[in-house]
Scaffold this motif. Structure first.
Motif, short mmCIF file in Angstrom:
data_model
loop_
_atom_site.label_atom_id
_atom_site.label_comp_id
_atom_site.label_asym_id
_atom_site.label_seq_id
_atom_site.Cartn_x
_atom_site.Cartn_y
_atom_site.Cartn_z
N UNK A 1 -19.29 -5.38 4.22
CA UNK A 1 -20.34 -6.00 3.49
C UNK A 1 -20.21 -7.63 3.72
N UNK A 2 -19.19 -8.02 4.58
CA UNK A 2 -18.76 -9.42 4.65
C UNK A 2 -18.39 -10.13 3.37
N UNK A 3 -17.96 -9.66 2.40
CA UNK A 3 -17.33 -10.27 1.33
C UNK A 3 -16.04 -10.80 1.78
N UNK A 4 -16.01 -12.18 1.53
CA UNK A 4 -14.85 -12.92 1.98
C UNK A 4 -13.70 -12.89 0.66
N UNK A 5 -12.60 -13.62 1.02
CA UNK A 5 -11.55 -13.73 0.38
C UNK A 5 -11.80 -14.61 -0.78
N UNK A 6 -12.52 -15.66 -0.65
CA UNK A 6 -12.78 -16.69 -1.37
C UNK A 6 -14.16 -16.35 -2.11
N UNK A 7 -14.96 -15.32 -2.18
CA UNK A 7 -16.02 -14.99 -2.47
C UNK A 7 -15.90 -14.71 -4.27
N UNK A 8 -14.73 -14.04 -4.60
CA UNK A 8 -14.75 -13.58 -5.84
C UNK A 8 -13.75 -14.47 -6.63
N UNK A 9 -14.32 -15.42 -7.64
CA UNK A 9 -13.42 -16.13 -8.39
C UNK A 9 -13.54 -16.10 -9.81
N UNK A 10 -14.52 -15.39 -10.31
CA UNK A 10 -14.73 -15.00 -11.70
C UNK A 10 -15.48 -13.80 -11.71
N UNK A 11 -15.46 -13.27 -13.08
CA UNK A 11 -16.46 -12.09 -13.48
C UNK A 11 -17.77 -12.46 -13.02
N UNK A 12 -18.23 -13.66 -13.04
CA UNK A 12 -19.55 -13.93 -12.83
C UNK A 12 -19.95 -13.68 -11.33
#
Ligand SMILES: [Zn+2]
Length: 476
Positions: free
Chosen positions: A77-88
């Protein structure tokens, strides 16, 4: 290998001991068991809880990145390493369902690639395998690390304490004992973190129902745990076969995953409050109701619960029904990151009179993949069960059969219902229930009244913990 070499090997191979596998003191602070739970997490200010969840969430994301199942899905799905930084950022992550787990197992038999441990890791940490309580096909396996297992036991003990279990109690557990996680999970929770003594009678095919009641009476059991159908079955066997009033047996509290079932008839049979909970074998105990019996408080230090629109997959506003989607905050072997369980519920607006700051799930309305379409109308077998259980002229037992009949292939559902005793006017019961079900379901179903215990051959309620309720013959 010679006997000599085998003895040498035996004296060299060091197994990982359970007592060394965790920092237990730290665990007690991080995930307080009862009674500390009620003065900490249960009443934690929301801002503090948010902060705690942020930290745990990012740890879970880092762990998930080590697991092939998530690596594969997130890459696709193209979710990169930096895309998730918090619950939001949670909603950026694609949810998955049990079908993706089955697919993971099919691609990588026998255990799939959704777990970050395999049985060989038993060399470095004690592992245990349990499964879903599935009634069809091979059950889905789950390997638990010490961290998973202990925190799950603590979460379970919190629920049991909320439901009236106290130190020194005897607690009878009528859940299946075997591969399914339910029974063993409760045993660990009771034994390690409540001070109560588990009495593991198991289901009716492990300890016959009459013997279950004799044990309850002889040993002085205080709390009874089981599926609603079995709690009802036990009470009726006591009352009508053994001529013992279940209310005289001294049961102080009942614990059952009620779903949509009305707790009142069960409470009246036993003369004790019946408490509700929600959990799954992959996750452990997600939510449990408090003394007010008004929705189930989510263990928010251990899970993020979202409610998703079944069609769009997007989160719905508070108070609206949808699929429960969970993200675990503590799991090591197999983190759950947006696992859509497909059970239907809603987050209740407002706060509970008990003073907990934890939000509540109203109840479990059914499984969205159990739902069947009958002439264009969505029907949950669970909803039929709740309506049948309200009817005092029936035993509460039911079984649904769906057929395609006639030249045009009309879908027809027949609900088989047991009369409570031979004196019941079956014709009147049949007519009343047909009308009642038609009103409630907005589609006509046929009702057939049968004699007591006749449905056991279909449901297996006297033998198994998870009774069968539906036979869909349209696909045959
Ligand atoms: Zn409450």
């Amino acid at each position: 290998m010679s006997a000599d070499a085998e003895i040498k090997r035996m004296s060299r191979e060091q197994p990982p001991y359970y007592w060394q596998s965790l920092d237990f003191a730290r665990l007690m602070t991080d995930y307080p068991p009862p009674p500390a739970y009620f003065n900490t997490v249960y009443r934690m200010p929301r801002a503090q809880l948010r902060e705690l969840r942020e930290k745990r969430f990012m740890t879970q994301i880092a762990r998930a990145r080590e697991i092939p199942f998530y690596q594969r899905r997130w890459r696709e799905t193209g979710l990169g390493a930096g895309d998730i930084r918090s619950v939001s950022d949670l909603t950026k992550i694609p949810p998955y369902t049990v079908h993706d787990i089955r697919d993971s197992i099919a691609r990588n038999p026998p255990f799939g690639d959704f777990m970050g441990v395999s049985p060989e890791d038993g060399r470095r940490m004690p592992l245990v395998i349990q499964t879903s309580g599935g009634t069809t096909g091979l059950p889905r396996p789950m390997l638990y690390s010490p961290q998973d297992r202990e925190i799950m036991a603590i979460l379970g003990a919190r629920r049991l304490t909320m439901h009236g279990v106290r130190p020194g109690d005897l607690v009878q557990v009528t859940r299946a004992l075997g591969l399914a996680n339910g029974g063993f999970h409760i045993r660990e929770a009771l034994w390690k973190y409540t001070g109560a003594v588990p009495v593991m009678t198991g289901s009716g095919n492990v300890t016959p129902t009459r013997r279950q009641i004799e044990i309850m009476r002889a040993w002085g059991v205080n709390v009874l745990i089981g599926f609603p159908a079995y709690l009802r079955h036990m009470a009726l066997v006591a009352r009508d076969e053994l001529k013992i009033d279940p209310r005289s047996l001294g049961i102080r509290a009942l614990d059952s995953n009620l779903g949509i079932e009305d707790r009142k008839p069960i409470e009246e049979l036993w003369g004790a409050p019946c408490h509700d909970f929600y959990g799954a074998h992959e996750s452990g105990m997600i939510a449990a109701d408090c003394v007010y019996q008004n929705g189930m408080h989510i263990q928010e230090d251990a899970f993020i619960v979202e409610i998703l629109d079944p069609v769009t997959g997007k989160p719905v506003p508070e108070g609206e029904k949808g699929n429960i989607c969970i993200t675990s905050l503590f799991k090591y072997s197999a983190p759950l990151i947006r696992y859509n369980i497909c059970d239907v519920s809603l987050i209740m607006p407002g706060t509970c009179a008990c003073g907990s700051t934890l939000v509540r799930l109203e109840k479990i309305f059914g499984r969205s993949d159990n739902m069947l379409k009958l002439r264009g109308v969505n029907v949950f077998p669970e909803a039929i069960g709740a309506l049948v259980a309200e009817e005092p002229r029936s035993t509460g037992e039911f079984f649904c059969i769906v057929d395609r009949v006639g030249a045009v292939g009309r879908d027809e559902m027949t609900v088989l219902v047991e009369a409570a005793d031979p004196s019941v006017d079956t014709r009147a019961l049949h007519q009343d229930l047909e009308r009642r079900l038609h009103d409630a379901l907005a589609v006509k179903v046929l009702v057939k009244v049968v004699q007591r215990n006749e449905l056991d051959q279909y449901t297996g309620v006297s033998q198994v913990t998870k009774a069968k309720r539906l036979l869909d013959r349209r696909k045959d």
